[in-house]
Design a protein around this motif. Structure first.
Motif, mmCIF file in Angstrom:
data_model
loop_
_atom_site.group_PDB
_atom_site.id
_atom_site.type_symbol
_atom_site.label_atom_id
_atom_site.label_comp_id
_atom_site.label_asym_id
_atom_site.label_seq_id
_atom_site.Cartn_x
_atom_site.Cartn_y
_atom_site.Cartn_z
ATOM 1 N N ILE A 47 -19.592 -59.425 3.841
ATOM 2 C CA ILE A 47 -20.570 -60.515 3.909
ATOM 3 C C ILE A 47 -19.898 -61.848 3.599
ATOM 4 C CG2 ILE A 47 -22.629 -61.481 2.812
ATOM 5 C CD1 ILE A 47 -23.649 -58.637 2.462
ATOM 6 N N LEU A 48 -19.045 -61.878 2.582
ATOM 7 C CA LEU A 48 -18.325 -63.113 2.242
ATOM 8 C C LEU A 48 -17.383 -63.523 3.377
ATOM 9 C CD1 LEU A 48 -17.491 -62.448 -1.527
ATOM 10 C CD2 LEU A 48 -19.251 -63.951 -0.585
ATOM 11 N N ILE A 49 -16.678 -62.551 3.962
ATOM 12 C CA ILE A 49 -15.778 -62.854 5.080
ATOM 13 C C ILE A 49 -16.576 -63.397 6.263
ATOM 14 C CG2 ILE A 49 -14.176 -61.849 6.752
ATOM 15 C CD1 ILE A 49 -13.294 -59.896 4.579
ATOM 16 N N ASN A 50 -17.746 -62.812 6.508
ATOM 17 C CA ASN A 50 -18.597 -63.275 7.599
ATOM 18 C C ASN A 50 -19.055 -64.713 7.364
ATOM 19 O OD1 ASN A 50 -19.832 -62.599 10.101
ATOM 20 N ND2 ASN A 50 -21.805 -62.465 9.083
ATOM 21 N N LEU A 51 -19.348 -65.039 6.113
ATOM 22 C CA LEU A 51 -19.748 -66.405 5.770
ATOM 23 C C LEU A 51 -18.602 -67.384 6.016
ATOM 24 C CD1 LEU A 51 -21.952 -68.221 4.604
ATOM 25 C CD2 LEU A 51 -21.063 -67.713 2.323
ATOM 26 N N VAL A 52 -17.375 -66.943 5.737
ATOM 27 C CA VAL A 52 -16.199 -67.783 5.996
ATOM 28 C C VAL A 52 -16.061 -68.051 7.489
ATOM 29 C CG1 VAL A 52 -13.673 -67.857 5.905
ATOM 30 C CG2 VAL A 52 -14.977 -67.058 3.929
#
Length: 325
Positions: A47-52
């Motif tokens: 999820i964090l990578i997707n936000l990046v």
């Protein structure tokens, strides 16, 4: 048994050491810790990578090589001169996918709940071969979505079984999967056929939990079947219906496998849904726009969170209403 006893005896010093260091109240973290680590690596980290990716641009895959663009990807997706005219949107394919997803969800979920309820009511009665019919209706759930789509594609393709039957009856063949209206119809039908058994099982469990004394009392009062259904069955089945409604809606919004194999999103964009748009934008097209795909997936995630919150609210309201009664 001796092996298990020996195994737990070996672990006993570790548990005692953990209890001494962490204390009794925090010893549980020693057991759930490995699961939390795995859950974090495969859920929260993506999820964090997707936000990046959603807040960066370019076509490079590595995050370090992608320039920060803020909310530009979201602006590209939601920029329209007239939201009633999809062709005026900068990413009209995204909006067509959204419209198709909404249309699919309304039709599929409504019909799914209706057919599942009717099927559960029939299977809850004392009919001949009841166990057999319950297995028949649940069997498609056990199949892989890809297998389901391949079976129906074999039946519906231009030289498929259905058209062979029409030709045998001296009727012209129908382009079931290459004509927009028919293709959309069959995506809804196949999805209902594949998943209806699961929701029927949930409703059937709810029907069997209703006390039989209520039906005996209604029969003694000479209540009609329709009055029994509306005054006893449906109110007591409402928690199960809410669960079925929300789970079916979440699955409908995320539809991909069956449609991708069955129609590939065509003809044109007639059966292109939001998850397929994400896949095509990020991976299938010649230029991989990871940022736009990530922004679209986050938009979908927000919508799914809202659906989940709606389920919790409706469930609590239903439970509170039953307590008041």
């Amino acid at each position: 048994m001796q092996f298990l006893s020996f195994f737990f005896n070996l672990l006993e010093p570790v548990f005692k050491l953990g209890q001494r260091w962490l204390g009794t109240s925090r010893l549980g973290w020693l057991f759930v810790g490995p699961n939390l680590i795995v859950f974090g690596l495969f859920t929260f980290l993506p999820i964090l990578i997707n936000l990046v990716y959603a807040t960066t641009g370019g076509v490079n895959l590595m995050p370090a090589q992608r320039p920060y663009t803020g909310a530009e990807n979201f602006q590209i997706l939601f920029e329209c001169r007239d939201y009633l005219d999809l062709s005026s949107c900068r990413k009209d394919v995204f909006w067509r996918a959204m419209f198709n997803t909404l249309k699919f969800s309304v039709l599929q979920v409504g019909l799914m709940v209706l057919f599942s309820l009717v099927t559960a009511l029939v299977l809850n009665r004392k009919i001949i071969g009841r166990g057999f019919w319950r297995g028949v209706y649940f069997y498609p759930v056990l199949l892989s979505p890809v297998v389901v789509a391949l079976i129906w594609k074999w039946l519906l393709q231009s030289q498929g079984v259905f058209n062979a039957g029409l030709v045998a009856l001296d009727m012209p063949p129908v382009e079931w999967l290459t004509e927009g209206g028919w293709a959309f119809f069959w995506t809804v039908f196949v999805s209902i056929w594949a998943h209806m058994g699961f929701y029927t099982l949930i409703l059937l469990a709810g029907l069997q939990a209703i006390p039989g004394d209520l039906y005996e009392a209604a029969q003694m009062d000479r209540a009609s079947p329709m009055r029994t259904l509306t005054r006893i069955t449906l109110p007591l089945l409402m928690p199960n219906l809410i669960v079925v409604l929300v789970l079916a809606a979440i699955r409908a919004v995320q539809v991909f496998d069956e449609v991708f194999v069955l129609t590939g999103g065509g003809p044109g964009s007639a059966t292109t849904f939001i998850v397929q748009f994400i896949y095509q934008t990020g991976f299938a097209e010649q230029i991989h726009l990871y940022g736009l795909a990530a922004a679209a997936s986050l938009s979908l995630a927000v919508f799914l969170i809202l659906l989940t919150l709606a389920q919790l609210r409706l469930t609590r309201a239903s439970q509170a209403g039953q307590k008041v009664k």
